[in-house]
Write a protein that holds these residues in place. Structure first.
Motif, PDB file in Angstrom:
ATOM      1  N   GLY A  61       0.710  -1.280  -0.140  1.00 51.30           N
ATOM      2  CA  GLY A  61       0.014  -0.130   0.157  1.00 51.30           C
ATOM      3  C   GLY A  61       0.838   0.780  -0.094  1.00 51.30           C
ATOM      4  O   GLY A  61       0.213   2.021  -0.259  1.00 51.30           O
ATOM      5  N   TRP A  62       1.642   1.189  -0.245  1.00 51.37           N
ATOM      6  CA  TRP A  62       2.967   2.058   0.147  1.00 51.37           C
ATOM      7  C   TRP A  62       4.151   2.641  -0.665  1.00 51.37           C
ATOM      8  O   TRP A  62       5.074   2.885  -0.558  1.00 51.37           O
ATOM      9  CB  TRP A  62       3.877   2.606   1.595  1.00 51.37           C
ATOM     10  CG  TRP A  62       2.689   2.320   2.916  1.00 51.37           C
ATOM     11  CD1 TRP A  62       1.595   1.528   3.064  1.00 51.37           C
ATOM     12  CD2 TRP A  62       2.310   3.678   3.128  1.00 51.37           C
ATOM     13  NE1 TRP A  62       1.168   1.942   4.233  1.00 51.37           N
ATOM     14  CE2 TRP A  62       1.904   3.191   4.406  1.00 51.37           C
ATOM     15  CE3 TRP A  62       2.731   5.003   3.514  1.00 51.37           C
ATOM     16  CZ2 TRP A  62       1.369   5.017   5.121  1.00 51.37           C
ATOM     17  CZ3 TRP A  62       2.671   5.773   3.876  1.00 51.37           C
ATOM     18  CH2 TRP A  62       1.724   5.816   5.185  1.00 51.37           C
ATOM     19  N   SER A  63       3.722   1.581  -1.840  1.00 53.40           N
ATOM     20  CA  SER A  63       4.709   2.104  -3.410  1.00 53.40           C
ATOM     21  C   SER A  63       4.489   3.133  -3.716  1.00 53.40           C
ATOM     22  O   SER A  63       3.818   3.944  -3.620  1.00 53.40           O
ATOM     23  CB  SER A  63       4.437   0.745  -4.320  1.00 53.40           C
ATOM     24  OG  SER A  63       3.224   1.078  -4.963  1.00 53.40           O
ATOM     25  N   ASP A  65       4.195   4.493  -6.670  1.00 55.80           N
ATOM     26  CA  ASP A  65       2.823   4.656  -7.620  1.00 55.80           C
ATOM     27  C   ASP A  65       1.350   5.258  -6.777  1.00 55.80           C
ATOM     28  O   ASP A  65       0.329   5.246  -7.021  1.00 55.80           O
ATOM     29  CB  ASP A  65       2.582   3.505  -8.448  1.00 55.80           C
ATOM     30  CG  ASP A  65       3.196   3.106  -9.607  1.00 55.80           C
ATOM     31  OD1 ASP A  65       4.021   4.515 -10.302  1.00 55.80           O
ATOM     32  OD2 ASP A  65       3.488   2.449 -10.583  1.00 55.80           O
ATOM     33  N   GLU A  66       1.169   3.701  -5.953  1.00 56.51           N
ATOM     34  CA  GLU A  66       0.635   4.429  -4.639  1.00 56.51           C
ATOM     35  C   GLU A  66       0.293   5.544  -3.991  1.00 56.51           C
ATOM     36  O   GLU A  66      -0.721   6.154  -3.020  1.00 56.51           O
ATOM     37  CB  GLU A  66       0.263   2.775  -4.065  1.00 56.51           C
ATOM     38  CG  GLU A  66      -0.115   1.992  -4.924  1.00 56.51           C
ATOM     39  CD  GLU A  66      -0.013   0.612  -3.376  1.00 56.51           C
ATOM     40  OE1 GLU A  66      -1.127  -0.248  -3.412  1.00 56.51           O
ATOM     41  OE2 GLU A  66       1.411   0.198  -2.648  1.00 56.51           O
ATOM     42  N   LEU A  67       1.402   6.589  -3.961  1.00 58.38           N
ATOM     43  CA  LEU A  67       1.496   7.587  -3.226  1.00 58.38           C
ATOM     44  C   LEU A  67       1.491   8.770  -4.126  1.00 58.38           C
ATOM     45  O   LEU A  67       1.848   9.626  -3.243  1.00 58.38           O
ATOM     46  CB  LEU A  67       2.926   7.546  -2.352  1.00 58.38           C
ATOM     47  CG  LEU A  67       3.051   6.673  -1.525  1.00 58.38           C
ATOM     48  CD1 LEU A  67       4.602   6.242   0.162  1.00 58.38           C
ATOM     49  CD2 LEU A  67       1.293   6.061   0.026  1.00 58.38           C
ATOM     50  N   TYR A  70      -0.961  11.166  -3.237  1.00 61.45           N
ATOM     51  CA  TYR A  70      -1.394  11.589  -2.340  1.00 61.45           C
ATOM     52  C   TYR A  70       0.345  13.110  -2.661  1.00 61.45           C
ATOM     53  O   TYR A  70      -0.256  14.230  -2.195  1.00 61.45           O
ATOM     54  CB  TYR A  70      -0.693  10.936  -1.131  1.00 61.45           C
ATOM     55  CG  TYR A  70      -1.938  10.019  -1.056  1.00 61.45           C
ATOM     56  CD1 TYR A  70      -2.709  10.041  -0.429  1.00 61.45           C
ATOM     57  CD2 TYR A  70      -1.772   8.885  -1.118  1.00 61.45           C
ATOM     58  CE1 TYR A  70      -4.035   9.257  -0.513  1.00 61.45           C
ATOM     59  CE2 TYR A  70      -2.486   7.609  -1.157  1.00 61.45           C
ATOM     60  CZ  TYR A  70      -3.699   7.851  -0.095  1.00 61.45           C
ATOM     61  OH  TYR A  70      -4.483   6.682  -0.646  1.00 61.45           O
ATOM     62  N   CYS A 488       0.949  -1.994   8.571  1.00 63.06           N
ATOM     63  CA  CYS A 488       0.834  -1.391   6.535  1.00 63.06           C
ATOM     64  C   CYS A 488      -0.250   0.035   6.923  1.00 63.06           C
ATOM     65  O   CYS A 488      -0.477   0.440   5.897  1.00 63.06           O
ATOM     66  CB  CYS A 488       0.590  -1.543   5.629  1.00 63.06           C
ATOM     67  SG  CYS A 488      -0.213  -2.886   5.451  1.00 63.06           S
ATOM     68  N   LYS A 524      -1.334  10.024   3.095  1.00 61.99           N
ATOM     69  CA  LYS A 524      -2.141   7.950   3.284  1.00 61.99           C
ATOM     70  C   LYS A 524      -2.704   7.677   4.301  1.00 61.99           C
ATOM     71  O   LYS A 524      -3.675   7.350   4.902  1.00 61.99           O
ATOM     72  CB  LYS A 524      -0.673   7.817   3.405  1.00 61.99           C
ATOM     73  CG  LYS A 524      -0.953   6.320   3.154  1.00 61.99           C
ATOM     74  CD  LYS A 524      -1.528   5.335   1.778  1.00 61.99           C
ATOM     75  CE  LYS A 524      -2.032   3.913   2.109  1.00 61.99           C
ATOM     76  NZ  LYS A 524      -2.292   3.087   1.288  1.00 61.99           N
TER      77      LYS A 524
END
Length: 535
Positions: A61-63, A65-67, A70, A488, A524
């Motif tokens: 959840g903190w890659s 692309d996922e960040l 934000y 996570c 996040k």
């Protein structure tokens, strides 16, 4: 904490409200060791982590692309780069501000190119490295300083749309309170009444700690969450065995090197800082120079293969393991700063340029722990600076010193090194410091440093290393068996209803000023909390 403000009436901050009125609030966010947003991250240097940095965390959840959503959400970006990674309607404005010293900016960029470092359009674009950029800042196009309090909290306090939003300032948080293993609130003391009885604010559903890398571990440990050996030595009963609390402290090791120049008074902040330029008059005139932090160029640089080999076997091994196959990772981060970085009475009246230098991924680690159960008990804080056993962190800075100096020596404005703020090389050394009437011209050969010169640099580093205030890592987001403190979803292991949302959670460092990463963590975290609360 930046970002922890969902668009609902959930209570997240408290200001000046009696504690009995807060008994049924659902969320509590101690921030910076106090209740509320009292220590908003408010630095001016716009700098982002690299793509490899978030990937190295290895947390679901903190890659990167996922960040990215934000990163875009937080900013109103006024600068070059791709729409894919920048945002244009967020609460924090990123721009050049209202002033720039164009001559020294271009001079530095030209000098860097002479030793192989090109100008890069968007060095904060996640995938760019090994070059320099005209700096952007957390300064609005109107010259106003940008920060999390200014961008997130103050507008909501002033708005009639958030009646349950309260911020309690000037108060010290002692510890989290629990009912069994469920967090039930926080215990705090108003700083204006140091001898007063501790007060408790209760939470029905969740407590969120946001006290930072130096503040969150003590708040945890004072209740008994932490390493049993540390807690027992401090006279605190062990409630939950969490050996990672307060460990893994990381910071960027900072060095600053000033230079004499031939610049004019309006090209640095030295006149304003020394009082030669009347600050009151500048404020009354709304002078554009006040919308300037004097940091006009940013750098992310890597050594050549030959420079790596010259630093010895220990450095080569570290390079091969951590950098060689990761071209996205810089070794050196630096900024061109247009003023003398210390007491102006220490140097002759004039205009100075300074190289601000830190390395991105120190191997050294420190720690912070309580020594007793009370707020006023001294903390046992070990920075760990330059403590890695093979001294690779020092070798990084040996290369950094030589590299930044070669750039400055090629600037047209360069007139020598400020002697008392550089290493003391032996008389007759080819690395000896100079003071010049004119800049060198023609082909400028690189300085050849001897083994004695390298020792002089190392000695200077050990005596003068400082902090960037980029503290992180002390309650790491990692598996518990790897000394992690939160998962996570930011939940503290072994308890219920307690999350951490601050710079104590990154398990690995980032090659950037940490403000951007801190706000991303906040954004996040807000998303996680909103979903869990069903808001």
């Amino acid at each position: 904490m930046a970002g922890l403000l969902p668009t609902s009436n959930a209570t997240l901050f408290y200001r000046g409200v009696k504690e009995e009125k807060l008994a049924n609030r659902e969320l509590i966010v101690p921030s910076g060791g106090t209740l509320g947003g009292g220590s908003s991250i408010n630095l001016l240097m716009y700098s982002r982590a690299q793509r490899d940095d978030f990937e190295a965390w290895g947390v679901p959840g903190w890659s990167t692309d996922e960040l990215i959503p934000y990163m875009k959400k937080l900013e109103t970006y006024v600068g070059p780069g791709s729409d894919a990674v920048h945002g244009y309607d967020g609460p924090i404005v990123v721009s050049e501000g209202t002033y720039r010293a164009n001559r020294s900016t271009q001079d530095f960029i030209d000098a860097a190119s002479q030793i192989g470092y090109p100008e890069i359009e968007d060095l904060s674009g996640l995938d760019f490295n090994n070059g320099v950029q005209r700096a952007l800042h957390y300064i609005g196009t109107n010259g106003l300083r940008q920060g999390t309090a200014y961008g997130y909290v103050h507008p909501k306090i002033a708005s009639a749309s958030y009646p349950n939003l309260h911020v309690l300032v000037d108060s010290q948080v002692k510890r989290v309170t629990f009912q069994g293993k469920k967090a039930s609130g926080v215990e705090y003391k108003p700083k204006s009444q140091p001898d007063s009885t501790l007060r408790i604010v209760k939470a029905r559903k969740m407590v969120i700690l946001s006290c930072g890398a130096l503040g969150t571990p003590p708040v945890m440990e004072r209740f008994g969450l932490g390493n049993p050996d540390v807690l027992k030595a401090a006279g605190i009963d062990v409630k939950i065995d969490l050996p990672g609390v307060g460990e893994n402290y990381q910071d960027h090791h900072l060095m600053t090197y000033p230079y004499y120049t031939n610049l004019y008074p309006n090209e640095t902040l030295d006149a304003l800082i020394s009082g030669r330029l009347n600050a009151t008059e500048q404020i009354q005139q709304n002078a554009s120079i006040l919308g300037w932090n004097a940091q006009d160029v940013g750098c992310k640089l890597r050594p050549t293969d030959a420079e790596v080999a010259a630093l010895g076997q220990a450095f080569q091994e570290t390079w091969d393991k951590e950098y060689k196959d990761h071209p996205n990772k810089p070794l050196l981060l630096s900024a061109l700063v247009n003023f003398f970085p210390a007491d102006p009475s220490l140097v002759p009246e004039g205009q100075y340029l300074t190289s601000s230098v830190f390395t991105g991924y120190p191997l050294s680690r420190g720690s912070i722990h309580v020594t007793g159960p009370e707020i006023d008990d001294q903390l046992n804080f070990k920075t760990g600076f330059f403590s890695d056993p093979k001294e690779v962190d020092i070798l990084k800075h040996v290369w950094a010193y030589k590299t930044q100096r070669e750039i400055f020596r090629r600037m047209k404005a360069y007139r020598g090194e400020v002697e008392s703020f550089h290493p003391a090389f032996l008389p007759g050394s080819g690395a000896a410091l100079v003071k010049l009437d004119e800049a060198p011209s023609g082909d400028i050969p690189k300085i050849k440093y001897t083994a004695e010169d390298d020792e002089a640099i190392k000695d200077w580093l050990r005596k003068n290393v400082g902090t960037t205030w980029h503290s992180l890592g002390t309650c790491a987001m990692a598996p518990r068996e790897e000394k992690g403190t939160v998962d996570c979803h930011l939940n503290v292991y072994g308890v219920e209803g307690l999350k951490i949302a601050d710079m104590s959670i990154p398990p690995q460092n980032v090659a950037a000023n940490t403000m951007n990463t801190a706000i991303v963590v906040g954004e996040k975290a807000a998303d996680i909390i909103i979903k869990e609360m069903g808001l």
